[in-house]
Design a protein around this motif. Structure first.
Motif, PDB file in Angstrom:
ATOM      1  N   TRP A  47      49.829  45.966  41.226  1.00 21.33           N
ATOM      2  CA  TRP A  47      49.123  47.232  41.434  1.00 21.33           C
ATOM      3  C   TRP A  47      49.664  48.366  40.575  1.00 21.33           C
ATOM      4  CZ3 TRP A  47      50.155  44.328  46.066  1.00 21.33           C
ATOM      5  CH2 TRP A  47      51.511  44.328  46.430  1.00 21.33           C
ATOM      6  N   SER A 116      41.791  36.517  36.967  1.00 22.17           N
ATOM      7  CA  SER A 116      41.114  35.792  38.056  1.00 22.17           C
ATOM      8  C   SER A 116      41.826  35.992  39.394  1.00 22.17           C
ATOM      9  CB  SER A 116      41.036  34.302  37.731  1.00 22.17           C
ATOM     10  OG  SER A 116      42.342  33.756  37.605  1.00 22.17           O
ATOM     11  N   ARG A 117      43.102  36.289  39.364  1.00 22.68           N
ATOM     12  CA  ARG A 117      43.869  36.479  40.606  1.00 22.68           C
ATOM     13  C   ARG A 117      44.035  37.956  40.947  1.00 22.68           C
ATOM     14  NH1 ARG A 117      46.293  30.972  42.201  1.00 22.68           N
ATOM     15  NH2 ARG A 117      44.857  29.843  40.844  1.00 22.68           N
ATOM     16  N   PRO A 119      41.740  40.305  41.928  1.00 23.25           N
ATOM     17  CA  PRO A 119      41.086  40.846  43.132  1.00 23.25           C
ATOM     18  C   PRO A 119      41.831  40.514  44.423  1.00 23.25           C
ATOM     19  CG  PRO A 119      39.459  39.860  41.665  1.00 23.25           C
ATOM     20  CD  PRO A 119      40.807  39.500  41.096  1.00 23.25           C
ATOM     21  N   SER A 120      42.318  39.281  44.560  1.00 27.78           N
ATOM     22  CA  SER A 120      43.009  38.911  45.804  1.00 27.78           C
ATOM     23  C   SER A 120      44.392  39.542  45.876  1.00 27.78           C
ATOM     24  CB  SER A 120      43.108  37.390  45.937  1.00 27.78           C
ATOM     25  OG  SER A 120      43.879  36.841  44.886  1.00 27.78           O
ATOM     26  N   TYR A 123      42.818  44.122  46.308  1.00 28.80           N
ATOM     27  CA  TYR A 123      42.033  44.662  47.422  1.00 28.80           C
ATOM     28  C   TYR A 123      42.753  44.619  48.772  1.00 28.80           C
ATOM     29  CZ  TYR A 123      38.335  45.098  44.003  1.00 28.80           C
ATOM     30  OH  TYR A 123      37.619  45.444  42.885  1.00 28.80           O
ATOM     31  N   PRO A 124      43.653  43.645  49.026  1.00 27.37           N
ATOM     32  CA  PRO A 124      44.450  43.770  50.263  1.00 27.37           C
ATOM     33  C   PRO A 124      45.303  45.044  50.262  1.00 27.37           C
ATOM     34  CG  PRO A 124      44.479  41.498  49.503  1.00 27.37           C
ATOM     35  CD  PRO A 124      43.844  42.323  48.396  1.00 27.37           C
TER      36      PRO A 124
END
Lengths: 202, 202
Positions: A47, A116-117, A119-120, A123-124
């Motif tokens: 992030w 590809s990884r 978003p997971s 968003y958490p």
């Protein structure tokens, strides 16, 4: 409000803000600290947060919304229930997102995580931000309109390098008016036992 | 434990489960109800949950992990810190994910949401699941290995129709051993004021 299920239950998208109520940095810090407690792929913690308070940058971001809205409004009016369309339109107008005193642009550092990884892994953390904001009494809203449709412009406003992918624009501030209760589909409609199509609980 | 910031702070990926401790349906219901309180693009609520408890399906899912692990282990061992590699390996082995009494496959209904908006509409709900599980005292883990690398096989195990995209496999159960404290980068390292590269708070 601190009880976690209460905070979740009360969470609503706030699209209308009171510009006269400032959000202290201590609360922004609590919100971002909460974000960093979220899980991420292989604990990469990819992030990136840019906290935007300056009137100039907030206006530049608001202008991106206005331009996008003029482009999309007719289609959305066709596609959405009128109450939701009206609520979205609120975000663009006076006392909308532009009046939120804090805008947090959330990005994914692609030098840390594969796209590809991302978003997971992002968003958490964003959900933790929204919940923490709610527990502190602030309205908030997760938006992806700009990161989906105006990513390059948004990157320019906050100076993101090419390796940071913008993934969300989060607004935080005092709601300009009370938030309506959320509408949710019943759990039974979306939950299945063992295989899709089997009622749960079985 | 109910305080939201405490629950967030305590959240850890649990990759080792005690198969002798059952998770009651009432707790699964609380976890999924929490999920449905999350925001979603235009409130489409595109989540689909398949609650898997049967030994046969859990074993079929575990077999997908084993096959994928054999394929990827050598690369991961090169790429990851050894403590993280060991922890991931735990998930594949005895007392790993296969021993979690509940597996929840989370999908996105593409008849409700565009695929591009599915991640921002699903992972916040998954985060609510993990937090609710933690507040109820359960270990949990968000995984995307199967949905990224073995999606068609996973869809077959739980009978997802072509229009439902699997996006996460979530494990819930009693941790087989105490979870270690999380490791996080300092907030100052990932937060910027106004523009990327400017220290926050300014």
């Amino acid at each position: 409000m601190n009880d976690i299920l209460d905070v979740m239950h009360a969470q609503r998208a706030c699209r209308s803000y009171d510009p006269t109520v400032p959000v202290p940095d201590t609360d922004v810090e609590r919100i971002l600290t909460a974000a960093t407690r979220a899980p991420s792929a292989e604990n990469t913690q990819p992030w990136v947060f840019v906290v935007v308070r300056s009137p100039e940058s907030r206006e530049a971001i608001a202008d991106l919304w206005s331009a996008g809205w003029q482009h999309a409004a007719a289609d959305l009016k066709q596609a959405l229930p009128s109450s939701l369309y009206d609520d979205l339109e609120t975000g663009i107008g006076k006392r909308g997102f532009a009046d939120a005193p804090v805008v947090i642009v959330v990005g994914a550092d692609l030098e840390r995580v594969m796209e590809s990884r991302a978003p997971s892994s992002i968003y958490p953390a964003v959900q933790n931000m929204l919940l923490a904001a709610g527990s502190l009494g602030w309205g908030s809203c997760l938006t992806t309109g700009l990161t989906m449709e105006a990513a390059e412009h948004l990157k320019a406003v906050v100076g993101l390098p090419p390796t940071v992918l913008p993934m969300a624009t989060v607004y935080v501030g005092a709601p300009a008016r009370p938030l309506k209760p959320g509408r949710r589909r019943p759990l039974a409609e979306v939950t299945h036992a063992e295989r899709f199509g089997s009622a749960w609980p079985s």
